[in-house]
Design a protein around this motif. Structure first.
Motif, short mmCIF file in Angstrom:
data_model
loop_
_atom_site.label_atom_id
_atom_site.label_comp_id
_atom_site.label_asym_id
_atom_site.label_seq_id
_atom_site.Cartn_x
_atom_site.Cartn_y
_atom_site.Cartn_z
N UNK A 405 0.85 -1.19 0.00
CA UNK A 405 0.00 0.00 0.00
C UNK A 405 0.88 1.24 0.00
N UNK A 406 0.58 2.19 -0.90
CA UNK A 406 1.17 3.53 -0.85
C UNK A 406 0.11 4.45 -0.28
N UNK A 411 4.69 9.17 -1.42
CA UNK A 411 5.36 8.73 -2.64
C UNK A 411 5.94 7.32 -2.51
N UNK A 412 6.11 6.87 -1.27
CA UNK A 412 6.70 5.55 -1.03
C UNK A 412 5.67 4.61 -0.43
N UNK A 416 4.80 -1.75 6.10
CA UNK A 416 4.01 -2.49 7.08
C UNK A 416 2.69 -2.99 6.50
N UNK A 417 2.30 -2.48 5.35
CA UNK A 417 1.01 -2.86 4.75
C UNK A 417 1.23 -3.63 3.45
N UNK A 442 -7.93 6.82 -0.94
CA UNK A 442 -6.92 7.52 -1.71
C UNK A 442 -5.59 6.79 -1.83
N UNK A 443 -5.49 5.62 -1.22
CA UNK A 443 -4.23 4.86 -1.28
C UNK A 443 -4.04 4.26 -2.67
N UNK A 444 -2.77 4.07 -3.04
CA UNK A 444 -2.42 3.38 -4.28
C UNK A 444 -1.76 2.04 -3.92
N UNK A 445 -1.56 1.22 -4.93
CA UNK A 445 -0.92 -0.08 -4.73
C UNK A 445 0.38 -0.14 -5.52
#
Length: 613
Positions: A405-406, A411-412, A416-417, A442-445
């Motif tokens: 998960x980002x 940006x990173x 932990x996810x 709003x998270x990215x992968x």
């Protein structure tokens, strides 16, 4: 090594007979007789070890200068081809190859390149397949799949392999105009069993060719061939009570076929009796070396739900079966084969997310560093994931997948996810009893992809499936924990550099799993828990870390971690020349994403003891 196993078994039988039939002898006499037998066996063992240690070198030395007799073999289309057909060449590189050996797949295109580069200088490459398990049809498929540009011949009954003393695939014999062996060994040192060097290969074969053409002595006439054993026709009559159908098939079903089956990353299948024939020496070797099934945990510490290792009894059954000529047995004794789900193991996903909008081209050979692809799934509200499964598009080249998960605005990735991970044979993540993984809106992968070339180009478009639940169904959140150190420097040439990191538990939780992570210089890794009562416990010890197997160690039972427990992770790195996978032992190494750099992370999954949601 088979004679050693038979000797040990024989000695065991004799001791059983002696103890049963002579129980009235005094304890002292028994001790002295036992000591004499052990002493004799010890000296015999030392002599055997000495002979084996020098045997390979002596055999290779004897090969140099020997003359290869003319032979005639059919090519993969049934046309006879003789060695004497190439008497007008300055030199001939005879290479023993197999259709399913991973190294033979990788070196096939490289040999074609050598043939093309040296053809106008009078050099000819000839491939020979001596494997009893490889048919002409399979050899023809190998030729087409890997665009082989030199003759591929079938050595029925391994007659030529026996005459030349060939043992492995690939294995090279470079002969001159008089058909005398001038170089014997490997093609180069790029690839080995379980590793690929991240530097330019030492061109051992082409260097020998250049020296031969220049009329110079071969500087290094012998190297050690590395690869699969040639699958020879066995002269042993199949006998004995241990059979494939009654004993061996069940072992392979339980430990091997989840990877060694059609479409998976393992190099050959083990789903039928005929599949196994010809691979028995390779199977015994990887079992003896503890390379298969892949598992690196020290058995002295911890019990794990996903431990795939063979028991001692299973090892002995396989060895006995091979020693006795591999009898097939009664087909009625065959166990029910395992069923593998062609679709989703976790059940139907609510959403499927591809790693990007177009496929990634995996080259036929070479070193491929981690590929990292960022995807926006468009999640405009918090998601609670209860099942996730990463799936490779091209299983034969995808070694492992990690989906991070980002967080929104970052940006990173958040180490932990981890939403999902894939490695051959790994199960999906399925959470129950009100446990879920929360991903904020709003998270990215981030898809982190590790590819292993297999000799042919592949287009891969891997993906992940997820299943959600509503927040009112969630009682506890799955927590990713880290013991991480990013501030280390591994000195150039250092063979035993220690780096440590800790994780402090600020609440009472249950430890579910551990995943040590290093790159190519990783040597060993250990987790130790220091509890508030001043006691300590080794949770996981990996004495021989292997970058090729990014394993998660799932505890058989969750371990209660009291508040204020400190988990210390200790990693050891080898940045010396003795590390065969080391890209460059002359340079110091620091933290970095790519495998030529290093990481030190002790991943952990935990669940709170008490409801926290």
């Amino acid at each position: 090594m088979r004679w050693v196993r038979k000797l040990v078994k024989m000695i065991g039988v004799r001791f059983d007979w002696f103890n049963a039939s002579n129980a009235s002898l005094s304890h002292m006499i028994l001790q002295r007789i036992s000591f004499l037998i052990v002493l004799v066996c010890f000296h015999a063992m030392l002599a055997g070890i000495s002979a084996m240690a020098s045997g390979s070198e002596d055999e290779s030395a004897a090969i140099i200068g020997s003359k290869v007799a003319d032979f005639t073999l059919d090519n993969c289309y049934g046309k006879p081809v003789s060695l004497s057909d190439f008497d007008d060449r300055h030199a001939i590189a005879i290479v023993f190859l197999g259709t399913e050996c991973p190294l033979a797949k990788l070196y096939g295109p490289r040999l074609t390149d050598i043939q093309q580069r040296y053809a106008d200088r009078g050099i000819q490459v000839i491939g020979i397949n001596s494997n009893t398990q490889d048919s002409l049809t399979e050899i023809a498929a190998y030729v087409h799949r890997h665009a082989i540009g030199f003759p591929m011949l079938k050595d029925l009954g391994n007659v030529v392999a026996d005459a030349m003393g060939a043992k492995r695939t690939p294995e090279v014999f470079l002969i001159d105009r008089e058909h005398k062996v001038r170089y014997h060994g490997r093609i180069d040192d790029q690839y080995g069993v379980g590793y690929a060097r991240e530097r330019d290969a030492e061109p051992e074969l082409t260097r020998a060719i250049d020296q031969l053409l220049a009329g110079q002595p071969i500087g290094v006439p012998r190297t050690e061939p590395v690869g699969c054993h040639i699958g020879r026709v066995k002269a042993i009559e199949a006998t004995g009570e241990v059979t494939y159908t009654k004993h061996i098939a069940a072992i392979f079903n339980a430990h091997c076929v989840k990877c060694h089956r059609d479409g998976e990353i393992a190099p050959f299948t083990l789903t039928r009796y005929d599949d196994v024939l010809g691979w028995e020496d390779t199977i015994l070797e990887v079992i003896a070396d503890n390379r298969m099934p892949p598992w690196s945990a020290n058995p002295a510490h911890g019990t794990f739900a996903n431990d795939p290792r063979l028991s001692q009894r299973e090892r002995e059954l396989i060895e006995t079966w091979v020693d006795n000529g591999m009898p097939e047995g009664d087909p009625r004794d065959l166990p029910t084969p395992p069923e593998f789900i062609a679709g989703w193991q976790m059940g139907r996903p609510d959403e499927v997310i591809k790693m990007r909008d177009h496929a990634f081209r995996v080259p036929a050979e070479g070193i491929i560093d981690y590929q990292r692809f960022v995807v926006d799934p468009g999640w405009d509200e918090d998601k609670y994931i209860v099942a996730a499964e990463a799936r490779p598009d091209q299983r034969s080249v995808v070694h492992h997948i990690l989906v991070y998960v980002i967080p929104a605005g970052e940006r990173r990735e958040d180490l932990r996810q981890v939403v999902a991970g894939y490695a051959p044979g790994s199960p999906p993540m399925v959470l129950t009893e009100g446990v879920a993984l929360q991903v904020k809106a709003g998270s990215k992968l981030l898809f982190e992809m590790h590819y292993t070339p297999n000799g042919t180009e592949q287009d891969d478009l891997s993906y992940v499936g997820v299943r959600f639940t509503n927040n009112e169904n969630v009682r506890k959140l799955l927590r990713g924990r880290l013991a991480i150190n990013t501030e280390f420097v591994i000195p150039a040439g250092e063979s035993h550099h220690v780096v440590s990191a800790t994780y402090d538990a600020h609440t009472e939780e249950n430890l579910i799993s551990m995943s040590p992570h290093m790159h190519l210089r990783g040597k060993s890794f250990r987790y130790v828990a220091h509890f508030p009562d001043k006691t300590s416990k080794v949770l996981l010890d990996v004495p021989n870390y292997d970058f090729n197997w990014q394993l998660k160690y799932v505890l058989a039972e969750p371990l209660r971690i009291p508040r204020n427990t400190r988990i210390e992770c200790t990693a050891v790195f080898d940045n010396s020349e003795s590390n065969l996978t080391n890209p460059d032992p002359t340079k110091p190494v620091r933290w970095g994403d790519q495998s030529s750099e290093e990481m030190m992370i002790g991943f952990m999954d935990t669940v709170p003891v008490n409801d926290d949601f």
